[in-house]
Design a protein around this motif. Structure first.
Motif, PDB file in Angstrom:
ATOM      1  N   MET A 119      30.251  37.496  34.732  1.00  0.00           N
ATOM      2  CA  MET A 119      31.645  37.610  35.012  1.00  0.00           C
ATOM      3  C   MET A 119      32.128  37.657  36.560  1.00  0.00           C
ATOM      4  O   MET A 119      33.294  37.054  36.922  1.00  0.00           O
ATOM      5  CB  MET A 119      32.070  38.583  34.106  1.00  0.00           C
ATOM      6  N   LEU A 120      31.338  38.261  37.158  1.00  0.00           N
ATOM      7  CA  LEU A 120      31.794  38.409  38.741  1.00  0.00           C
ATOM      8  C   LEU A 120      31.927  37.144  39.453  1.00  0.00           C
ATOM      9  O   LEU A 120      33.100  37.047  40.215  1.00  0.00           O
ATOM     10  CB  LEU A 120      31.039  39.584  39.389  1.00  0.00           C
ATOM     11  N   PRO A 121      31.084  36.343  39.443  1.00  0.00           N
ATOM     12  CA  PRO A 121      31.235  34.976  40.315  1.00  0.00           C
ATOM     13  C   PRO A 121      32.441  34.435  39.507  1.00  0.00           C
ATOM     14  O   PRO A 121      32.927  33.785  40.551  1.00  0.00           O
ATOM     15  CB  PRO A 121      30.004  34.191  39.886  1.00  0.00           C
ATOM     16  N   ALA A 122      32.750  34.119  38.427  1.00  0.00           N
ATOM     17  CA  ALA A 122      33.886  33.360  37.983  1.00  0.00           C
ATOM     18  C   ALA A 122      35.414  34.125  38.212  1.00  0.00           C
ATOM     19  O   ALA A 122      36.084  33.634  38.638  1.00  0.00           O
ATOM     20  CB  ALA A 122      33.846  33.378  36.264  1.00  0.00           C
ATOM     21  N   SER A 123      35.131  35.436  38.429  1.00  0.00           N
ATOM     22  CA  SER A 123      36.276  36.270  38.730  1.00  0.00           C
ATOM     23  C   SER A 123      36.628  35.982  40.116  1.00  0.00           C
ATOM     24  O   SER A 123      37.830  35.926  40.799  1.00  0.00           O
ATOM     25  CB  SER A 123      36.280  37.540  38.493  1.00  0.00           C
ATOM     26  N   LEU A 124      35.521  36.029  41.006  1.00  0.00           N
ATOM     27  CA  LEU A 124      35.797  35.839  42.402  1.00  0.00           C
ATOM     28  C   LEU A 124      36.199  34.506  42.835  1.00  0.00           C
ATOM     29  O   LEU A 124      37.118  34.107  43.744  1.00  0.00           O
ATOM     30  CB  LEU A 124      34.751  36.215  43.244  1.00  0.00           C
ATOM     31  N   VAL A 181      44.474  37.152  46.295  1.00  0.00           N
ATOM     32  CA  VAL A 181      42.816  37.419  46.153  1.00  0.00           C
ATOM     33  C   VAL A 181      42.756  38.749  45.481  1.00  0.00           C
ATOM     34  O   VAL A 181      42.075  38.729  44.455  1.00  0.00           O
ATOM     35  CB  VAL A 181      42.166  36.897  47.179  1.00  0.00           C
ATOM     36  N   ALA A 182      42.994  39.694  46.097  1.00  0.00           N
ATOM     37  CA  ALA A 182      42.803  41.206  45.788  1.00  0.00           C
ATOM     38  C   ALA A 182      43.348  41.314  44.111  1.00  0.00           C
ATOM     39  O   ALA A 182      42.763  42.052  43.394  1.00  0.00           O
ATOM     40  CB  ALA A 182      43.465  42.035  46.663  1.00  0.00           C
ATOM     41  N   ALA A 235      39.907  34.034  41.921  1.00  0.00           N
ATOM     42  CA  ALA A 235      40.668  34.753  43.097  1.00  0.00           C
ATOM     43  C   ALA A 235      40.825  33.890  44.068  1.00  0.00           C
ATOM     44  O   ALA A 235      41.865  33.824  44.518  1.00  0.00           O
ATOM     45  CB  ALA A 235      40.102  36.108  43.200  1.00  0.00           C
ATOM     46  N   LEU A 236      39.773  33.535  44.579  1.00  0.00           N
ATOM     47  CA  LEU A 236      40.022  32.601  45.793  1.00  0.00           C
ATOM     48  C   LEU A 236      40.629  31.287  45.510  1.00  0.00           C
ATOM     49  O   LEU A 236      41.600  30.932  46.426  1.00  0.00           O
ATOM     50  CB  LEU A 236      38.323  32.123  46.192  1.00  0.00           C
ATOM     51  N   ALA A 237      40.516  30.787  44.428  1.00  0.00           N
ATOM     52  CA  ALA A 237      41.563  29.588  43.871  1.00  0.00           C
ATOM     53  C   ALA A 237      42.921  29.886  43.838  1.00  0.00           C
ATOM     54  O   ALA A 237      43.842  29.262  44.572  1.00  0.00           O
ATOM     55  CB  ALA A 237      41.009  28.888  42.649  1.00  0.00           C
ATOM     56  N   ALA A 238      43.250  31.071  43.162  1.00  0.00           N
ATOM     57  CA  ALA A 238      44.646  31.658  43.253  1.00  0.00           C
ATOM     58  C   ALA A 238      45.040  31.866  44.763  1.00  0.00           C
ATOM     59  O   ALA A 238      46.247  31.637  44.850  1.00  0.00           O
ATOM     60  CB  ALA A 238      44.699  32.783  42.208  1.00  0.00           C
ATOM     61  N   GLY A 239      44.292  32.456  45.374  1.00  0.00           N
ATOM     62  CA  GLY A 239      44.790  32.951  46.673  1.00  0.00           C
ATOM     63  C   GLY A 239      45.091  31.520  47.719  1.00  0.00           C
ATOM     64  O   GLY A 239      46.083  31.471  48.248  1.00  0.00           O
ATOM     65  N   SER A 240      44.359  30.655  47.740  1.00  0.00           N
ATOM     66  CA  SER A 240      44.476  29.348  48.258  1.00  0.00           C
ATOM     67  C   SER A 240      45.645  28.631  47.699  1.00  0.00           C
ATOM     68  O   SER A 240      46.551  28.121  48.598  1.00  0.00           O
ATOM     69  CB  SER A 240      43.150  28.486  47.837  1.00  0.00           C
ATOM     70  N   ALA A 241      45.899  28.522  46.353  1.00  0.00           N
ATOM     71  CA  ALA A 241      46.990  28.000  45.683  1.00  0.00           C
ATOM     72  C   ALA A 241      48.361  28.607  46.260  1.00  0.00           C
ATOM     73  O   ALA A 241      49.323  27.960  46.382  1.00  0.00           O
ATOM     74  CB  ALA A 241      46.923  27.912  44.338  1.00  0.00           C
ATOM     75  N   SER A 242      48.494  29.956  46.326  1.00  0.00           N
ATOM     76  CA  SER A 242      49.518  30.775  46.595  1.00  0.00           C
ATOM     77  C   SER A 242      50.026  30.251  48.117  1.00  0.00           C
ATOM     78  O   SER A 242      51.061  30.503  48.365  1.00  0.00           O
ATOM     79  CB  SER A 242      49.586  32.434  46.446  1.00  0.00           C
ATOM     80  N   ALA A 243      48.829  30.472  49.046  1.00  0.00           N
ATOM     81  CA  ALA A 243      49.093  30.497  50.565  1.00  0.00           C
ATOM     82  C   ALA A 243      49.621  28.786  50.726  1.00  0.00           C
ATOM     83  O   ALA A 243      50.417  28.646  51.428  1.00  0.00           O
ATOM     84  CB  ALA A 243      47.794  30.468  51.046  1.00  0.00           C
TER      85      ALA A 243
END
Length: 78
Positions: free
Chosen positions: A1-6, A41-42, A9-17
């Protein structure tokens, strides 16, 4: 679950930026874009990991004062 969550998070952070950059027509400073990315991401990492961490069993029946011999729990209880 941790890799999918990270990864999420990285995809959402890149999309928001990217959205912030596109909406502001590239007039936003790189520091603001990085801050947007980092906060997103956080938040996404915490939100996606919170249910698993909340439901995880971190203490067994033998842990805590119940697992100590009689009298030891009182002696070392804070």
């Amino acid at each position: 679950m941790l890799p999918a969550s990270l990864l999420a998070a990285l995809a959402a952070g890149s999309a928001s930026a990217w959205i912030t950059s596109a909406v502001s027509h590239r007039r936003v400073r790189p520091t603001a874009l990085y801050t947007t990315w980092l906060v997103t991401v956080a938040v996404v990492a915490v939100v996606t990991l919170a249910p698993q961490l909340h439901s995880a069993q971190t203490c067994g029946p033998e842990s805590g004062a119940a697992g100590l011999p009689r009298g030891v729990a009182r002696e070392y209880s804070w």
